[in-house]
Design a protein around this motif. Structure first.
Motif, PDB file in Angstrom:
ATOM      1  N   LYS A   1       3.050  -1.989   1.415  1.00  0.00           N
ATOM      2  CA  LYS A   1       2.246  -3.048   0.820  1.00  0.00           C
ATOM      3  C   LYS A   1       0.943  -3.282   1.572  1.00  0.00           C
ATOM      4  O   LYS A   1      -0.055  -3.700   0.981  1.00  0.00           O
ATOM      5  CB  LYS A   1       3.074  -4.349   0.792  1.00  0.00           C
ATOM      6  CG  LYS A   1       2.419  -5.519   0.072  1.00  0.00           C
ATOM      7  CD  LYS A   1       2.439  -5.326  -1.429  1.00  0.00           C
ATOM      8  CE  LYS A   1       1.958  -6.572  -2.149  1.00  0.00           C
ATOM      9  NZ  LYS A   1       1.899  -6.370  -3.622  1.00  0.00           N
ATOM     10  N   ASN A   2       0.967  -3.001   2.870  1.00  0.00           N
ATOM     11  CA  ASN A   2      -0.202  -3.287   3.722  1.00  0.00           C
ATOM     12  C   ASN A   2      -0.545  -2.060   4.565  1.00  0.00           C
ATOM     13  O   ASN A   2      -0.392  -2.083   5.804  1.00  0.00           O
ATOM     14  CB  ASN A   2       0.090  -4.488   4.620  1.00  0.00           C
ATOM     15  CG  ASN A   2       0.462  -5.732   3.852  1.00  0.00           C
ATOM     16  OD1 ASN A   2      -0.398  -6.456   3.366  1.00  0.00           O
ATOM     17  ND2 ASN A   2       1.755  -5.988   3.718  1.00  0.00           N
TER      18      ASN A   2
ATOM     19  N   ALA B   1       6.199  -8.835   3.276  1.00  0.00           N
ATOM     20  CA  ALA B   1       5.050  -7.942   3.109  1.00  0.00           C
ATOM     21  C   ALA B   1       4.066  -8.506   2.085  1.00  0.00           C
ATOM     22  O   ALA B   1       2.843  -8.406   2.248  1.00  0.00           O
ATOM     23  CB  ALA B   1       5.523  -6.557   2.694  1.00  0.00           C
ATOM     24  N   LYS B   2       4.603  -9.128   1.037  1.00  0.00           N
ATOM     25  CA  LYS B   2       3.761  -9.747   0.013  1.00  0.00           C
ATOM     26  C   LYS B   2       2.979 -10.922   0.596  1.00  0.00           C
ATOM     27  O   LYS B   2       1.795 -11.125   0.284  1.00  0.00           O
ATOM     28  CB  LYS B   2       4.633 -10.205  -1.152  1.00  0.00           C
ATOM     29  CG  LYS B   2       3.877 -10.887  -2.282  1.00  0.00           C
ATOM     30  CD  LYS B   2       4.851 -11.344  -3.370  1.00  0.00           C
ATOM     31  CE  LYS B   2       4.151 -12.134  -4.464  1.00  0.00           C
ATOM     32  NZ  LYS B   2       5.118 -12.620  -5.493  1.00  0.00           N
TER      33      LYS B   2
ATOM     34  N   SER C   1       0.063  -9.618   2.646  1.00  0.00           N
ATOM     35  CA  SER C   1      -0.992  -9.135   1.758  1.00  0.00           C
ATOM     36  C   SER C   1      -1.774 -10.304   1.149  1.00  0.00           C
ATOM     37  O   SER C   1      -3.013 -10.277   1.084  1.00  0.00           O
ATOM     38  CB  SER C   1      -0.390  -8.276   0.646  1.00  0.00           C
ATOM     39  OG  SER C   1      -1.364  -7.872  -0.272  1.00  0.00           O
ATOM     40  N   TYR C   2      -1.067 -11.324   0.709  1.00  0.00           N
ATOM     41  CA  TYR C   2      -1.708 -12.499   0.098  1.00  0.00           C
ATOM     42  C   TYR C   2      -2.627 -13.192   1.101  1.00  0.00           C
ATOM     43  O   TYR C   2      -3.766 -13.561   0.775  1.00  0.00           O
ATOM     44  CB  TYR C   2      -0.628 -13.461  -0.384  1.00  0.00           C
ATOM     45  CG  TYR C   2      -1.161 -14.748  -0.974  1.00  0.00           C
ATOM     46  CD1 TYR C   2      -1.501 -14.834  -2.316  1.00  0.00           C
ATOM     47  CD2 TYR C   2      -1.306 -15.887  -0.178  1.00  0.00           C
ATOM     48  CE1 TYR C   2      -1.989 -16.023  -2.863  1.00  0.00           C
ATOM     49  CE2 TYR C   2      -1.784 -17.067  -0.704  1.00  0.00           C
ATOM     50  CZ  TYR C   2      -2.129 -17.129  -2.048  1.00  0.00           C
ATOM     51  OH  TYR C   2      -2.614 -18.309  -2.569  1.00  0.00           O
TER      52      TYR C   2
ATOM     53  N   ASP D   1      -4.069 -11.935   3.802  1.00  0.00           N
ATOM     54  CA  ASP D   1      -5.243 -11.117   4.113  1.00  0.00           C
ATOM     55  C   ASP D   1      -6.264 -11.150   2.984  1.00  0.00           C
ATOM     56  O   ASP D   1      -7.480 -11.203   3.226  1.00  0.00           O
ATOM     57  CB  ASP D   1      -4.811  -9.676   4.392  1.00  0.00           C
ATOM     58  CG  ASP D   1      -4.174  -9.520   5.767  1.00  0.00           C
ATOM     59  OD1 ASP D   1      -4.260 -10.457   6.576  1.00  0.00           O
ATOM     60  OD2 ASP D   1      -3.584  -8.451   6.028  1.00  0.00           O
ATOM     61  N   SER D   2      -5.793 -11.138   1.755  1.00  0.00           N
ATOM     62  CA  SER D   2      -6.721 -11.130   0.623  1.00  0.00           C
ATOM     63  C   SER D   2      -7.453 -12.461   0.463  1.00  0.00           C
ATOM     64  O   SER D   2      -8.527 -12.520  -0.145  1.00  0.00           O
ATOM     65  CB  SER D   2      -5.973 -10.793  -0.667  1.00  0.00           C
ATOM     66  OG  SER D   2      -5.056 -11.821  -1.012  1.00  0.00           O
TER      67      SER D   2
END
Length: 490
Positions: free
Chosen positions: A27-28, A403-404, A407-408, A410-411
């Protein structure tokens, strides 16, 4: 002492840690990660336990990873084969290059000025320090160093060897000897048929009966599915079948406990010698799944009784002397080796001390959020499996959710996130709704469960899988940015 940097630190290289590493890099891919493993090899539980007969008590198709199919024929796998599978999975996906072995993590400190964790460890006795943005605990739920050892009166007087399965000595030669196994849980049920192959005789001593059911080592339905369905479809067919079967068995036992009791008792009567006192040794006082069911393979435990190589005694220990055990009934059992299969001790976060800005965090004082984060603890997850299904079913959901989250964040440019209950009152319930001794002994070490989502710890894979698909990542979460810039993602 220099600090080694990673975006994510994963503690433990067992099923949970290897799965988390895979999901993180999937994911990352831009994030760096390091896995800290206190042992010298991959495997976790499956490297620690070396007693004869060590195997899973869940089917291997749901215990294996959905991204790395199990290819062998077994439906229930031996411990050594599971460890080999984990090692090969880590090698295949490049995870092994990120593992630092012989690193025992002692403490983790969160600094809210930089939104980073500093982890203190010992590598072969030498102090090491690691720094990261995120922390994932794949440490399991029990104490690797100290199993549960009841204080049996007189045990120091015993002239033979006393062994706990969690720390099985490689040098132990029990060929032809009289073995007394104290306990009748999953460890004893899986161990005894293997012990009986070399021992002179085995006796299992239990305070009260345990439910025992047989399953196939190689399941005929699973093998048929794998023959009919090609490649990965066969694996998924086996995985779905085993998931449905496990959910059905649990639901049936919960909905119709009297029928479940009658079925298990009837199976025992059909498979034990005629006239055997089934109600004395195999009729528990509790309902099925009030404690976890014990699985024997291809009827091996009952077959060992049928051959006369195993006696089951239901009684309590009065004291132990140099030659064996004296029971409260006055009966005695002489033995050359005592095997104390008396269970585990639960432990939160692998016993690692956690501090936030210098203040200690006691896991037992915090509610659990979505079954893997702790109330008001930022950028941290702890993986704990199911009590009524295979560990990996929840472990993979946890790894994907974490992992989600990374990702959230960082975005959106966030550097910290934590679940927050706020001022809303929350009723508390046990996180594990079983009456097993190791749970009853450890209510003071586990985090708390609330009674409604997202603070409710439940053991229902179907509902959890649905929630995972519909997850609202912002629900009851606080997101923010550090006042001091942190090191950017590599």
């Amino acid at each position: 002492m220099s600090e080694q940097w990673s975006d994510v630190l994963i503690i433990g290289a067992g099923i949970s840690g290897i799965g988390a590493a895979y999901r993180m890099q999937e994911k990352n891919p831009q994030a760096t990660y390091t896995v800290l493993e206190r042992r010298a090899r991959i495997g976790g539980t499956w490297d620690l336990h070396q007693y004869p007969g060590i195997r899973s008590d869940s089917d291997i198709f749901t215990l294996s990873y959905p991204f790395e199919p199990w290819t062998r024929p077994e439906n229930v796998a031996d411990g050594a084969d599971i460890r080999d599978y984990l090692t090969e999975t880590a090698r295949k996906h490049g995870i092994d290059r990120h593992i630092r072995f012989n690193n025992r993590v002692l403490s983790a400190d969160w600094d809210s000025t930089t939104d980073t964790w500093t982890v203190h460890a010992e590598e072969n006795g030498t102090p090491r320090s690691y720094r990261s943005r995120f922390l994932f605990f794949g440490t399991g739920y029990y104490n690797y160093d100290e199993p549960y050892r009841p204080d049996f009166p007189g045990i120091d007087e015993f002239a033979g060897e006393v062994v706990h399965p969690q720390h099985w000595p490689e040098s132990l030669d029990y060929t032809g000897k009289r073995l007394l196994v104290i306990g009748s849980g999953a460890t004893a049920i899986s161990m005894i048929p293997s012990l009986a192959e070399k021992a002179g005789h085995v006796t299992m001593l239990q305070r009260s009966p345990t439910y025992v059911l047989s399953t196939w080592r190689v399941h005929p339905v699973v093998q048929a599915l794998r023959k009919v369905l090609p490649g990965r479809a066969g694996y998924w067919g086996a995985r779905i079948f085993n998931t449905i079967f496990t959910v059905f068995i649990y639901a049936f036992a919960q909905a119709a406990p009297k029928l479940a009791r009658a079925f298990i008792r009837g199976y025992a009567k059909r498979n034990l010698p005629k006239g055997y006192p089934v109600d004395v040794h195999f009729k528990p006082r509790y309902d099925p799944w009030d404690q976890r069911l014990c699985a024997m393979l291809d009827n091996d435990f009952y077959d060992t009784i049928n051959t006369g190589r195993l006696d089951v005694v239901t009684d309590q220990i009065d004291h132990i002397d140099s030659d064996g055990v004296v029971l409260r009934s006055g009966q005695r059992i002489d033995a050359d080796v005592l095997i104390t299969a008396t269970g585990i001790q639960l432990q939160a976060l692998g016993g690692v001390a956690i501090h936030i800005d210098g203040e200690e965090v006691k896991p037992q004082d915090r509610f659990v959020y979505k079954e893997h984060m702790l109330e008001d603890v930022p950028n941290l997850a702890w993986c704990v499996g199911y009590i009524n299904a295979s560990w990996t079913l929840r472990a993979d959901l946890t790894a994907r959710a974490f992992a989600k989250l990374v990702s959230y964040m960082d975005s959106h440019g966030y550097t910290h996130a934590y679940p927050h209950l706020g001022d809303k009152p929350m009723a508390e319930k046990p996180a594990w709704n079983i009456n097993a001794g190791y749970v009853q002994r450890a209510g003071h070490v586990l985090p708390k469960s609330g009674t409604h989502r997202p603070w409710n710890v439940r053991h229902n894979y179907v509902l959890d899988a649905i929630d995972h698909r519909l997850d609202r990542i912002e629900e009851s979460m606080v997101f923010g940015r550090a006042p001091v810039p942190v090191r950017p993602v590599a």
